[in-house]
Structures are given as structure tokens and as C-alpha cells.
Design a protein around this motif. Structure first.
Motif, PDB file in Angstrom:
ATOM      1  N   LYS A  21     -34.677 -12.200 -14.382  1.00  0.00           N
ATOM      2  CA  LYS A  21     -33.630 -12.466 -13.391  1.00  0.00           C
ATOM      3  C   LYS A  21     -32.747 -11.235 -13.204  1.00  0.00           C
ATOM      4  CE  LYS A  21     -29.909 -15.703 -12.381  1.00  0.00           C
ATOM      5  NZ  LYS A  21     -29.126 -16.835 -12.840  1.00  0.00           N
ATOM      6  N   PHE A  22     -32.366 -10.580 -14.294  1.00  0.00           N
ATOM      7  CA  PHE A  22     -31.540  -9.377 -14.217  1.00  0.00           C
ATOM      8  C   PHE A  22     -32.248  -8.273 -13.439  1.00  0.00           C
ATOM      9  CE2 PHE A  22     -30.425  -5.180 -15.784  1.00  0.00           C
ATOM     10  CZ  PHE A  22     -29.048  -5.175 -15.635  1.00  0.00           C
ATOM     11  N   TYR A  23     -33.483  -7.979 -13.791  1.00  0.00           N
ATOM     12  CA  TYR A  23     -34.219  -6.896 -13.124  1.00  0.00           C
ATOM     13  C   TYR A  23     -34.424  -7.182 -11.638  1.00  0.00           C
ATOM     14  CZ  TYR A  23     -35.102  -3.900 -17.115  1.00  0.00           C
ATOM     15  OH  TYR A  23     -34.930  -3.028 -18.161  1.00  0.00           O
ATOM     16  N   GLU A  24     -34.596  -8.459 -11.310  1.00  0.00           N
ATOM     17  CA  GLU A  24     -34.777  -8.805  -9.892  1.00  0.00           C
ATOM     18  C   GLU A  24     -33.451  -8.781  -9.133  1.00  0.00           C
ATOM     19  OE1 GLU A  24     -38.885 -11.354  -9.828  1.00  0.00           O
ATOM     20  OE2 GLU A  24     -37.029 -12.516  -9.933  1.00  0.00           O
ATOM     21  N   GLU A  25     -32.416  -9.395  -9.701  1.00  0.00           N
ATOM     22  CA  GLU A  25     -31.149  -9.526  -8.979  1.00  0.00           C
ATOM     23  C   GLU A  25     -30.299  -8.261  -9.005  1.00  0.00           C
ATOM     24  OE1 GLU A  25     -29.138 -13.043 -10.357  1.00  0.00           O
ATOM     25  OE2 GLU A  25     -30.722 -14.364  -9.589  1.00  0.00           O
ATOM     26  N   VAL A  26     -30.305  -7.546 -10.101  1.00  0.00           N
ATOM     27  CA  VAL A  26     -29.454  -6.364 -10.218  1.00  0.00           C
ATOM     28  C   VAL A  26     -30.164  -5.110  -9.719  1.00  0.00           C
ATOM     29  CG1 VAL A  26     -28.167  -4.889 -11.825  1.00  0.00           C
ATOM     30  CG2 VAL A  26     -28.104  -7.373 -12.095  1.00  0.00           C
ATOM     31  N   PHE A  27     -31.426  -4.928 -10.110  1.00  0.00           N
ATOM     32  CA  PHE A  27     -32.154  -3.718  -9.731  1.00  0.00           C
ATOM     33  C   PHE A  27     -32.986  -3.896  -8.466  1.00  0.00           C
ATOM     34  CE2 PHE A  27     -32.248  -2.530 -14.490  1.00  0.00           C
ATOM     35  CZ  PHE A  27     -31.006  -1.933 -14.404  1.00  0.00           C
ATOM     36  N   GLY A  28     -33.165  -5.140  -8.023  1.00  0.00           N
ATOM     37  CA  GLY A  28     -33.943  -5.386  -6.806  1.00  0.00           C
ATOM     38  C   GLY A  28     -35.436  -5.220  -6.990  1.00  0.00           C
ATOM     39  N   CYS A  31     -40.808  -9.024 -10.115  1.00  0.00           N
ATOM     40  CA  CYS A  31     -41.763  -9.300 -11.192  1.00  0.00           C
ATOM     41  C   CYS A  31     -43.075  -9.738 -10.547  1.00  0.00           C
ATOM     42  CB  CYS A  31     -41.226 -10.393 -12.109  1.00  0.00           C
ATOM     43  SG  CYS A  31     -42.373 -10.853 -13.434  1.00  0.00           S
ATOM     44  N   TYR A  32     -44.147  -9.027 -10.857  1.00  0.00           N
ATOM     45  CA  TYR A  32     -45.429  -9.372 -10.233  1.00  0.00           C
ATOM     46  C   TYR A  32     -46.387 -10.067 -11.190  1.00  0.00           C
ATOM     47  CZ  TYR A  32     -47.632  -5.282 -12.408  1.00  0.00           C
ATOM     48  OH  TYR A  32     -48.114  -4.367 -13.311  1.00  0.00           O
ATOM     49  N   ALA A  33     -46.064 -10.112 -12.489  1.00  0.00           N
ATOM     50  CA  ALA A  33     -46.962 -10.787 -13.437  1.00  0.00           C
ATOM     51  C   ALA A  33     -46.209 -11.146 -14.706  1.00  0.00           C
ATOM     52  CB  ALA A  33     -48.148  -9.895 -13.772  1.00  0.00           C
ATOM     53  N   VAL A  34     -46.496 -12.328 -15.211  1.00  0.00           N
ATOM     54  CA  VAL A  34     -46.037 -12.765 -16.525  1.00  0.00           C
ATOM     55  C   VAL A  34     -47.288 -13.180 -17.278  1.00  0.00           C
ATOM     56  CG1 VAL A  34     -44.665 -14.450 -17.820  1.00  0.00           C
ATOM     57  CG2 VAL A  34     -43.782 -13.518 -15.665  1.00  0.00           C
ATOM     58  N   GLU A  35     -47.403 -12.720 -18.516  1.00  0.00           N
ATOM     59  CA  GLU A  35     -48.632 -12.942 -19.278  1.00  0.00           C
ATOM     60  C   GLU A  35     -48.301 -13.073 -20.757  1.00  0.00           C
ATOM     61  OE1 GLU A  35     -52.668 -10.321 -20.237  1.00  0.00           O
ATOM     62  OE2 GLU A  35     -51.348  -9.708 -18.624  1.00  0.00           O
ATOM     63  N   GLU A  36     -49.038 -13.926 -21.454  1.00  0.00           N
ATOM     64  CA  GLU A  36     -48.905 -14.007 -22.902  1.00  0.00           C
ATOM     65  C   GLU A  36     -50.092 -13.304 -23.541  1.00  0.00           C
ATOM     66  OE1 GLU A  36     -48.502 -17.273 -26.509  1.00  0.00           O
ATOM     67  OE2 GLU A  36     -47.726 -17.761 -24.518  1.00  0.00           O
ATOM     68  N   VAL A  37     -49.795 -12.481 -24.532  1.00  0.00           N
ATOM     69  CA  VAL A  37     -50.840 -11.834 -25.332  1.00  0.00           C
ATOM     70  C   VAL A  37     -50.723 -12.450 -26.720  1.00  0.00           C
ATOM     71  CG1 VAL A  37     -51.822  -9.643 -26.123  1.00  0.00           C
ATOM     72  CG2 VAL A  37     -50.581  -9.734 -23.943  1.00  0.00           C
ATOM     73  N   PHE A  47     -43.002  -5.144 -13.804  1.00  0.00           N
ATOM     74  CA  PHE A  47     -42.377  -4.704 -12.561  1.00  0.00           C
ATOM     75  C   PHE A  47     -42.984  -3.351 -12.224  1.00  0.00           C
ATOM     76  CE2 PHE A  47     -39.420  -7.287 -14.869  1.00  0.00           C
ATOM     77  CZ  PHE A  47     -38.783  -8.065 -13.911  1.00  0.00           C
ATOM     78  N   MET A  48     -43.274  -3.117 -10.964  1.00  0.00           N
ATOM     79  CA  MET A  48     -43.808  -1.830 -10.524  1.00  0.00           C
ATOM     80  C   MET A  48     -42.665  -0.989  -9.998  1.00  0.00           C
ATOM     81  SD  MET A  48     -46.933  -0.893 -10.635  1.00  0.00           S
ATOM     82  CE  MET A  48     -47.407   0.805 -10.525  1.00  0.00           C
ATOM     83  N   LEU A  49     -42.622   0.259 -10.402  1.00  0.00           N
ATOM     84  CA  LEU A  49     -41.604   1.194  -9.951  1.00  0.00           C
ATOM     85  C   LEU A  49     -42.311   2.522  -9.693  1.00  0.00           C
ATOM     86  CD1 LEU A  49     -38.575   1.504  -9.462  1.00  0.00           C
ATOM     87  CD2 LEU A  49     -38.333   2.188 -11.835  1.00  0.00           C
ATOM     88  N   GLY A  50     -42.702   2.747  -8.438  1.00  0.00           N
ATOM     89  CA  GLY A  50     -43.535   3.907  -8.125  1.00  0.00           C
ATOM     90  C   GLY A  50     -44.896   3.724  -8.782  1.00  0.00           C
TER      91      GLY A  50
END
Length: 135
Positions: A21-28, A31-37, A47-50
Motif C-alpha cells: 500500500k505504501f509503495y503504491e500510494e506514496v511512490f505511485g 505491484c505486479y506480482a505477489v508470490e510465496e516461496v 514492483f518494476m522501476l525501469g
């Protein structure tokens, strides 16, 4: 050595939902994937950044590597991952140069990548991961 780019930066968090939520709302970022290993006792969010990814890591067990990291050091940067080609050969190469390995052989990581870690005592205190897309 054939390092092509920083694949991702791993950040240990206590609560994945709150961190996403923080990375989406504050940094814009999105999140493209959530996974359990499961074998690493971790849940991840990406999150993709460049060309580089941010990987948030939440422990699924207090005795897992992320759980122990947070217990000892708190939340924060856990590791830096480099994309490589020829992962197995790269491990042999750095080992021959005196680098201590956490993983002697590649293993499966998040997003289907083959991964291996170098010990931070050999890399100036930075847990370093090599990642390779499987062929």
C-alpha cells in the motif's frame, strides 16, 4: 563476469500488505506480482522501476531467513540482486576468487528465476544474489 544489470533490490518488511500500500500510494508504483516461496519461508511482492525491480519480502515464519533478519536488524534493505548469464559458472568463478558462497548450487527463487547468494562477509557486508532466467 557477465552481470547485465541490477535485477532487484530486496527489502525486508514486517507486513507485506501495508508495504505494498505504501509503495503504491506514496511512490505511485504498481505491484505486479505477489508470490510465496515456501522453501525460503517468504512471501514476496514485486514492483518494476525501469529495468530494476523492488522486491518486498515478508517472512512466513519467524525462523525463516527474513524473520531472523528482521528480528536482528529490523526492516530494511536485505539484499541486492544482479542479473547474470551462466549462473553456475559465475558461482564457480567467484568461489575461485575467494568469495564465500551461501549457495554452492543454483536453486529456484521467486518469478521462476534460478538464484544463488554470496555471503555478506565476502561482499563488504552486502548480501548479494545472482539471478538467471532459466533457459
Amino acid at each position: 563476469m557477465s552481470i547485465t544489470h541490477i535485477e532487484h533490490i530486496g527489502i525486508a518488511v514486517k507486513n507485506l500488505h501495508e508495504a505494498i500500500k505504501f509503495y503504491e500510494e506514496v511512490f505511485g508504483l504498481k505491484c505486479y506480482a505477489v508470490e510465496e516461496v515456501a522453501d525460503q519461508k517468504v512471501r514476496t511482492a514485486f514492483f518494476m522501476l525501469g529495468q530494476t525491480k523492488i522486491e518486498l519480502l515478508e517472512s512466513t515464519s519467524p525462523d525463516g531467513p527474513i524473520g531472523r533478519f528482521i528480528e536482528n536488524k529490523g526492516e530494511g534493505i536485505h539484499h541486492i540482486a544482479f542479473a547474470v548469464t551462466g549462473l553456475k559458472e559465475k558461482l564457480e568463478e567467484v568461489k575461485s576468487k575467494g568469495v564465500r558462497l551461501v549457495d554452492e548450487h543454483p536453486r529456484k527463487g521467486a518469478e521462476g528465476l534460478n538464484i544463488a547468494f554470496l555471503h555478506p562477509k565476502s561482499t563488504f557486508g552486502v548480501l548479494t544474489e545472482f539471478c538467471e532466467k532459466p533457459e
